[in-house]
Design a protein around this motif. Sequence first.
Motif, PDB file in Angstrom:
ATOM      1  N   ALA A  97      29.246 -35.509  28.586  1.00  0.00           N
ATOM      2  CA  ALA A  97      27.901 -34.719  28.174  1.00  0.00           C
ATOM      3  C   ALA A  97      27.014 -34.866  29.342  1.00  0.00           C
ATOM      4  CB  ALA A  97      27.508 -35.030  27.010  1.00  0.00           C
ATOM      5  N   LYS A  98      26.900 -35.997  29.938  1.00  0.00           N
ATOM      6  CA  LYS A  98      25.999 -36.249  30.902  1.00  0.00           C
ATOM      7  C   LYS A  98      26.078 -35.410  32.172  1.00  0.00           C
ATOM      8  CE  LYS A  98      24.536 -39.585  28.444  1.00  0.00           C
ATOM      9  NZ  LYS A  98      24.651 -40.968  28.723  1.00  0.00           N
ATOM     10  N   GLU A  99      26.989 -34.706  32.503  1.00  0.00           N
ATOM     11  CA  GLU A  99      27.292 -34.011  33.803  1.00  0.00           C
ATOM     12  C   GLU A  99      26.580 -32.641  33.493  1.00  0.00           C
ATOM     13  OE1 GLU A  99      31.467 -33.306  35.029  1.00  0.00           O
ATOM     14  OE2 GLU A  99      30.616 -32.650  36.925  1.00  0.00           O
ATOM     15  N   GLY A 113      23.419 -52.654  34.250  1.00  0.00           N
ATOM     16  CA  GLY A 113      22.306 -51.769  33.636  1.00  0.00           C
ATOM     17  C   GLY A 113      21.765 -51.592  32.092  1.00  0.00           C
ATOM     18  N   THR A 114      21.153 -50.896  31.800  1.00  0.00           N
ATOM     19  CA  THR A 114      20.768 -50.709  30.266  1.00  0.00           C
ATOM     20  C   THR A 114      21.211 -49.455  29.555  1.00  0.00           C
ATOM     21  OG1 THR A 114      18.563 -52.091  31.013  1.00  0.00           O
ATOM     22  CG2 THR A 114      18.422 -50.769  29.010  1.00  0.00           C
ATOM     23  N   GLY A 115      21.320 -49.773  28.217  1.00  0.00           N
ATOM     24  CA  GLY A 115      21.814 -48.391  27.431  1.00  0.00           C
ATOM     25  C   GLY A 115      23.165 -48.652  26.864  1.00  0.00           C
ATOM     26  N   SER A 116      23.574 -47.619  26.064  1.00  0.00           N
ATOM     27  CA  SER A 116      24.546 -48.010  25.280  1.00  0.00           C
ATOM     28  C   SER A 116      25.908 -48.149  25.988  1.00  0.00           C
ATOM     29  CB  SER A 116      24.857 -47.060  24.045  1.00  0.00           C
ATOM     30  OG  SER A 116      24.927 -45.720  24.654  1.00  0.00           O
ATOM     31  N   THR A 117      26.022 -47.422  26.919  1.00  0.00           N
ATOM     32  CA  THR A 117      27.200 -47.429  27.839  1.00  0.00           C
ATOM     33  C   THR A 117      27.302 -48.502  28.775  1.00  0.00           C
ATOM     34  OG1 THR A 117      26.929 -45.052  28.035  1.00  0.00           O
ATOM     35  CG2 THR A 117      28.603 -45.843  29.321  1.00  0.00           C
ATOM     36  N   ALA A 118      26.088 -48.844  29.390  1.00  0.00           N
ATOM     37  CA  ALA A 118      25.888 -50.340  29.897  1.00  0.00           C
ATOM     38  C   ALA A 118      26.449 -51.320  29.223  1.00  0.00           C
ATOM     39  CB  ALA A 118      24.830 -50.350  30.965  1.00  0.00           C
ATOM     40  N   ILE A 157      19.395 -38.427  36.561  1.00  0.00           N
ATOM     41  CA  ILE A 157      18.071 -38.774  35.930  1.00  0.00           C
ATOM     42  C   ILE A 157      18.588 -39.996  34.891  1.00  0.00           C
ATOM     43  CG2 ILE A 157      16.790 -38.081  33.756  1.00  0.00           C
ATOM     44  CD1 ILE A 157      16.536 -35.228  34.744  1.00  0.00           C
ATOM     45  N   LYS A 158      17.300 -40.918  35.177  1.00  0.00           N
ATOM     46  CA  LYS A 158      17.584 -42.130  34.284  1.00  0.00           C
ATOM     47  C   LYS A 158      16.385 -42.498  33.466  1.00  0.00           C
ATOM     48  CE  LYS A 158      19.990 -45.625  36.033  1.00  0.00           C
ATOM     49  NZ  LYS A 158      20.442 -46.187  34.782  1.00  0.00           N
ATOM     50  N   GLY A 159      16.292 -43.305  32.630  1.00  0.00           N
ATOM     51  CA  GLY A 159      15.141 -43.741  32.144  1.00  0.00           C
ATOM     52  C   GLY A 159      14.868 -43.209  30.664  1.00  0.00           C
ATOM     53  N   GLY A 160      15.889 -42.633  30.022  1.00  0.00           N
ATOM     54  CA  GLY A 160      15.795 -42.311  28.534  1.00  0.00           C
ATOM     55  C   GLY A 160      15.328 -43.541  27.753  1.00  0.00           C
ATOM     56  N   GLY A 161      16.108 -44.706  28.072  1.00  0.00           N
ATOM     57  CA  GLY A 161      15.602 -46.065  27.586  1.00  0.00           C
ATOM     58  C   GLY A 161      14.431 -46.727  27.953  1.00  0.00           C
ATOM     59  N   GLN A 168      13.069 -51.105  36.711  1.00  0.00           N
ATOM     60  CA  GLN A 168      14.118 -52.239  37.156  1.00  0.00           C
ATOM     61  C   GLN A 168      15.586 -51.650  37.466  1.00  0.00           C
ATOM     62  OE1 GLN A 168      14.032 -55.559  34.441  1.00  0.00           O
ATOM     63  NE2 GLN A 168      11.917 -55.454  34.000  1.00  0.00           N
ATOM     64  N   GLU A 169      15.766 -50.498  36.708  1.00  0.00           N
ATOM     65  CA  GLU A 169      17.287 -50.165  37.007  1.00  0.00           C
ATOM     66  C   GLU A 169      17.265 -49.506  38.555  1.00  0.00           C
ATOM     67  OE1 GLU A 169      18.376 -48.655  32.575  1.00  0.00           O
ATOM     68  OE2 GLU A 169      17.547 -47.079  34.069  1.00  0.00           O
ATOM     69  N   LYS A 170      16.047 -48.826  38.904  1.00  0.00           N
ATOM     70  CA  LYS A 170      16.105 -48.408  40.201  1.00  0.00           C
ATOM     71  C   LYS A 170      15.891 -49.434  41.200  1.00  0.00           C
ATOM     72  CE  LYS A 170      14.344 -44.071  41.364  1.00  0.00           C
ATOM     73  NZ  LYS A 170      13.251 -43.017  41.747  1.00  0.00           N
ATOM     74  N   ALA A 213      23.448 -43.201  32.842  1.00  0.00           N
ATOM     75  CA  ALA A 213      22.574 -42.037  33.259  1.00  0.00           C
ATOM     76  C   ALA A 213      22.509 -41.458  32.160  1.00  0.00           C
ATOM     77  CB  ALA A 213      23.117 -41.565  34.316  1.00  0.00           C
ATOM     78  N   ASP A 214      21.455 -40.538  32.382  1.00  0.00           N
ATOM     79  CA  ASP A 214      20.948 -39.652  31.121  1.00  0.00           C
ATOM     80  C   ASP A 214      21.685 -38.262  31.774  1.00  0.00           C
ATOM     81  OD1 ASP A 214      19.560 -41.199  29.268  1.00  0.00           O
ATOM     82  OD2 ASP A 214      18.012 -41.335  31.119  1.00  0.00           O
ATOM     83  N   GLU A 215      21.608 -38.120  33.175  1.00  0.00           N
ATOM     84  CA  GLU A 215      22.436 -36.706  33.584  1.00  0.00           C
ATOM     85  C   GLU A 215      22.685 -37.056  34.947  1.00  0.00           C
ATOM     86  OE1 GLU A 215      19.687 -33.081  31.774  1.00  0.00           O
ATOM     87  OE2 GLU A 215      19.241 -33.714  34.033  1.00  0.00           O
TER      88      GLU A 215
HETATM   89  C1  ABF Z   1      20.142 -46.224  31.001  1.00  0.00           C
HETATM   90  O1  ABF Z   1      20.527 -46.110  29.463  1.00  0.00           O
HETATM   91  C2  ABF Z   1      19.105 -45.341  31.306  1.00  0.00           C
HETATM   92  O2  ABF Z   1      18.561 -45.345  32.586  1.00  0.00           O
HETATM   93  C3  ABF Z   1      19.477 -44.033  30.559  1.00  0.00           C
HETATM   94  O3  ABF Z   1      18.420 -43.544  30.385  1.00  0.00           O
HETATM   95  C4  ABF Z   1      20.437 -44.621  29.381  1.00  0.00           C
HETATM   96  C5  ABF Z   1      21.802 -44.056  29.265  1.00  0.00           C
HETATM   97  O4  ABF Z   1      21.993 -44.520  28.169  1.00  0.00           O
HETATM   98  P1  ABF Z   1      23.231 -44.267  27.418  1.00  0.00           P
HETATM   99  O5  ABF Z   1      24.198 -44.992  28.167  1.00  0.00           O
HETATM  100  O6  ABF Z   1      22.702 -45.040  26.023  1.00  0.00           O
HETATM  101  O7  ABF Z   1      23.504 -42.683  27.027  1.00  0.00           O
HETATM  102  O8  ABF Z   1      21.121 -46.359  31.821  1.00  0.00           O
END
Ligand code: ABF
Length: 236
Positions: free
Chosen positions: A128-130, A32-37, A101-105, A110-112, A91-93
């Motif tokens: 905080a995402k829950e 995935g993408t984002g800071s957690t991924a 909900i995803k796609g904040g990044g 591609q993620e879907k 995920a964002d939520e």
């Molecule tokens: C991706 O990164 C996205 O779909 C989602 O928008 C975002 C979450 O980012 P983070 O992990 O930085 O909060 O997973």
Amino acid sequence: MPGELSPIDKAKFAAAKRASAFVESGMKVGLGTGSTAAWMVRCLGERVRDEGLRIKGVPTSTRTADLAREMGIEVISLDEAGWLDLTIDGADEFDAELNLIKGGGGAHLQEKIVATASDRMIVIADPAKEVAHLGAFPLPVEVISFGWTATRKLVEEALEGLDVLGREVTLRMDGTAPFVTDEGNRILDLHLKRIGNPRQLSLLINQIPGVVENGLFIDICDVVVIGHGDGRVEIR
Ligand code: ABF
């Protein structure tokens, strides 16, 4: 655990570390993408280096592809992989039914595609995402740039009859220019505040010409791993 981290980064790292333990040698894994991924990609990179874990990774963005290569993970395309054993993404939520909900990044298209082409999708998140109801986070909708203002008008019209609390639709910007996705498209952010029926909304939005994909993930996620600032992890 890497050096001094903020509580939120400790939470993201805890979730990423736990989820990366689900990965076994021989697997084809969606990254995935984002800071957690990004933490998850680093954890997998460590396992490749220290344990000799053999995996092929399919990244969901150019950012993730660059990081995976840097971490020594073999990167292949989804077409080369054909199908994936597992995708791990942020995920964002997420709600109680594990809808997202995803796609904040800006990478949700591609993620879907990658998550849907996987036997299993694991989401990694901080607490905080829950949410009780999706929608406080603006819903990203990827649209092609040709005629995007007409597409926006149709999206606004579609929202009129729906169970949502807000209806503002904005074009995502990157400084003074429109944000451009990895596929060369634009993103509309839908400020809905609360989405009463995510499945209906997703179907309706995706029917509009010009819309490529929205950021609602319905019935795609199998497991959410929630990390906490003290290192605890919950699995839903
Ligand atoms: C991706 O990164 C996205 O779909 C989602 O928008 C975002 C979450 O980012 P983070 O992990 O930085 O909060 O997973």
